[in-house]
Design a protein around this motif. Structure first.
Motif, PDB file in Angstrom:
ATOM      1  N   PRO A 176      -1.067  24.819 -10.406  1.00 49.77           N
ATOM      2  CA  PRO A 176      -1.770  26.295 -10.372  1.00 49.77           C
ATOM      3  C   PRO A 176      -2.716  26.152 -10.338  1.00 49.77           C
ATOM      4  CG  PRO A 176       0.110  25.572 -12.292  1.00 49.77           C
ATOM      5  CD  PRO A 176      -0.136  23.948 -11.491  1.00 49.77           C
ATOM      6  N   ASP A 177      -3.789  24.940 -10.634  1.00 52.27           N
ATOM      7  CA  ASP A 177      -5.296  26.100 -10.434  1.00 52.27           C
ATOM      8  C   ASP A 177      -5.561  25.165  -9.212  1.00 52.27           C
ATOM      9  OD1 ASP A 177      -5.463  22.986 -10.515  1.00 52.27           O
ATOM     10  OD2 ASP A 177      -5.881  22.382 -12.163  1.00 52.27           O
ATOM     11  N   ILE A 182      -3.206  29.596  -6.015  1.00 51.40           N
ATOM     12  CA  ILE A 182      -4.274  30.793  -6.231  1.00 51.40           C
ATOM     13  C   ILE A 182      -3.796  31.822  -4.833  1.00 51.40           C
ATOM     14  CG2 ILE A 182      -5.872  32.752  -6.969  1.00 51.40           C
ATOM     15  CD1 ILE A 182      -6.796  30.107  -8.482  1.00 51.40           C
ATOM     16  N   ASP A 187      -0.912  33.373 -10.413  1.00 52.90           N
ATOM     17  CA  ASP A 187      -0.378  32.995 -11.864  1.00 52.90           C
ATOM     18  C   ASP A 187       1.217  33.259 -12.137  1.00 52.90           C
ATOM     19  OD1 ASP A 187      -2.462  31.874 -12.305  1.00 52.90           O
ATOM     20  OD2 ASP A 187      -3.120  34.338 -13.695  1.00 52.90           O
ATOM     21  N   GLY A 191       3.382  32.010 -17.405  1.00 56.66           N
ATOM     22  CA  GLY A 191       3.399  30.829 -17.547  1.00 56.66           C
ATOM     23  C   GLY A 191       4.632  29.601 -17.202  1.00 56.66           C
ATOM     24  N   TYR A 193       7.025  28.125 -15.868  1.00 58.47           N
ATOM     25  CA  TYR A 193       7.224  27.441 -14.432  1.00 58.47           C
ATOM     26  C   TYR A 193       8.626  27.071 -14.153  1.00 58.47           C
ATOM     27  CZ  TYR A 193       2.810  27.692 -14.177  1.00 58.47           C
ATOM     28  OH  TYR A 193       0.935  28.030 -13.860  1.00 58.47           O
TER      29      TYR A 193
END
Length: 542
Positions: A176-177, A182, A187, A191, A193
């Motif tokens: 994700p980071d 991105i 996002d 949260g 997934y």
């Protein structure tokens, strides 16, 4: 066969003397192809092919997808690289339209080169030109059909990873980071997934595997109401039955709840499968058989569960109440991993049942623990030893030799980073959101030791899951399906004849592979039963 005059018109042979042409005429193959037929497949033993008439194309598996990487016209060569370097064929060759191809074995090539050294020089020069083409193909992988965004150790992300890999869908997983994540999808809402993003921008948040299968273009529903044979389960036995059924003209459907390959598809290495001198991974074997079944016309339906069968009406009911009719049914659903209650709260979050090659990332640089003493555990320990800092194999018995093949025991002994701890078992697990430590009891000393680890694989055997089958189908005391004479003795057999060797107590319903009572729990045996089952289906239908 080719005449000397025909061979003399081939550019490679135009300068050969009559003696060499006479030799060739008696040794080479004259292969005549229909559109789509293959001269050879990627990975076959080396051979030199020369297109005489028509057009062929070279095909190669790149990231699980077959790509055309070149074409050959009359007079052009195929197989020059392996013939020069002594390697298997790096690509397949198939006809685009009707074609005629000259095919030469390595033995014939070397004999000809001794008679005419200029042949070896010409083929070697052609090989150098082609190597660059193959390098370019390998350097440009297939664009992913979709992106999977989420932490690698998230249980649902891991499940999605396994599903896409085993169904041969090209994809890319992103943390994700990562900047790429991105840019692609941003996002995940709340949260949750995985976040699955298609190339057209479509986003799926924490989707079911059926939703993923649908957007990936997999078949999730039968295309017709009636088949000649319906196969329940896509392990080695079921896939082999699908290959044989489709190749023999039967309208064949295979229903699989997750992904083809079954329990064998999670085997990291099968060393004793005939025809693979250096072993083959379960997912590779499943992948090849899956492609073969599809090419021959079998319909592979994934993410669907068979909830009931009616042997009298010869129908199969899927979840969602879809009902399909058939003339014969083959039960090939295999078995499920035996559960270890002590560790179940961390399944998918550090604890995993089975171990596939795609799980290598979980082991990378970590201290990995495996519970089990059978061949699956031994194969996994050897595979993970190439990725993990250490591998500890926990076995309840006194020695591995009690339940593991000798070749695996010997290989484990040569691995410096594999430790075997016998008469031991996991008695407790620790962690908050995911596994951080396990308690291992030593039954020799009565002591319990805590080991810090985030990865535990459990491979402690398997059990039948056949409670959903109708009472018409007899099972033994462990739930495995009885067939042949055993089925006739134990079940309400209603036929006027004796049941066929793989037929259950319900006429027209067959059982193969691990789910069959008395079967040999080996991949090769399951494959054999898959082929025999289709022969028996033909006998039944007649």
């Amino acid at each position: 066969m080719f005449t000397i005059d025909e061979l003399a018109t081939v550019p490679l042979f135009s300068e050969l003397e009559d003696k060499a042409l006479e030799y060739l005429a008696g040794e080479v193959e004259d292969v005549r192809l229909l559109p789509g037929e293959y001269v050879a497949h990627e990975g076959d033993a080396r051979a030199l092919a020369i297109v005489i008439d028509g057009k062929t194309e070279l095909t190669k598996q790149v990231n699980g997808v077959e790509q055309v990487i070149g074409v050959r016209f009359p007079g052009e060569l195929g197989g020059e690289i392996p013939m020069t370097l002594g390697t298997p064929l790096p690509a397949g060759m198939r006809a685009v339209g009707p074609a005629r191809v000259l095919k030469m074995t390595a033995e014939v090539y070397h004999t000809l080169a001794a008679m005419a050294p200029e042949i070896a020089a010409a083929v070697g020069a052609a090989a150098l030109e082609r190597i660059e083409m193959l390098s370019n193909a390998a350097a440009h992988p297939v664009e992913p059909a979709l992106f999977v965004i989420g932490p690698r150790l998230d249980p649902q992300v891991h499940r999605c990873d396994s599903f896409l890999r085993r169904n041969e869908i090209p994809y890319r997983r992103l943390d994700p980071d990562e900047s790429a994540a991105i840019a692609v999808g941003g996002d995940a809402p709340g949260g949750r997934y995985p976040l699955v993003v298609l190339r057209d921008g479509t986003r799926l948040t924490a989707p079911t595997m059926r939703a993923v299968a649908t957007v990936a273009g997999l078949t999730v529903a039968p295309s017709r109401p009636h088949y000649d044979v319906v196969i329940v389960g896509g392990g080695p036995a079921g896939l082999t039955a699908a290959v044989n059924g489709a190749s023999e003209g039967l309208r064949t459907a295979l229903i699989e709840t997750f992904a083809p390959g079954g329990q064998a598809g999670t085997s990291t290495r099968i060393e004793n499968y005939t025809g693979f001198p250096y072993g083959v991974s379960g997912d590779e074997l499943a992948s090849r058989t899956l492609r073969q079944a599809k090419r021959l016309g079998a319909e592979i339906v994934v993410t669907r569960r068979v909830e009931a069968i009616d042997p009298t009406a010869m129908t199969v009911r899927l979840d969602g109440d879809d009902v399909i009719a058939t003339r014969a049914i083959i039960l090939a659903m295999g078995v499920q991993w035996r559960q270890l209650d002590t560790v179940d709260r961390f399944v998918g979050s550090g604890v995993y049942y089975g171990a596939a090659r795609s799980d290598a990332g979980l082991a990378q640089g970590n201290d990995v623990y495996l519970v089990g003493a059978g061949n699956s555990a031994g194969q996994a320990a050897i595979f993970f030893s190439n990725h993990a800092r250490s591998v500890t194999l926990l076995a309840r018995g006194d020695t591995l030799a009690e339940s593991m093949s000798a070749y695996l025991v010997e290989q484990i002994a040569t691995k410096a980073n594999i430790r075997v701890q016998t008469r031991s078992e996991v008695v407790a697990v620790h962690g908050d959101d995911r596994l951080t430590a396990i308690d291992v009891a030593d039954r020799r000393t009565g002591s319990t030791t805590r080991h810090h680890t985030g990865v535990l694989f459990v491979l402690i055997g398997a059990e039948a899951a056949t409670d959903w089958l109708p009472a018409d189908i007899a099972r033994d005391e462990h739930g495995f399906v009885l067939t042949g004479p055993d089925a006739m003795k134990a079940g309400p057999w209603t036929g006027e004849r004796e049941p066929l060797v793989l037929e259950t107590s319900a006429p027209g319903v067959f059982a193969i592979g691990d789910i069959r009572s008395g079967s040999v729990k080996r991949v090769a045996a399951s494959v054999g039963e898959g082929g025999v089952a289709i022969a028996l289906v033909h006998r039944y239908l007649q």
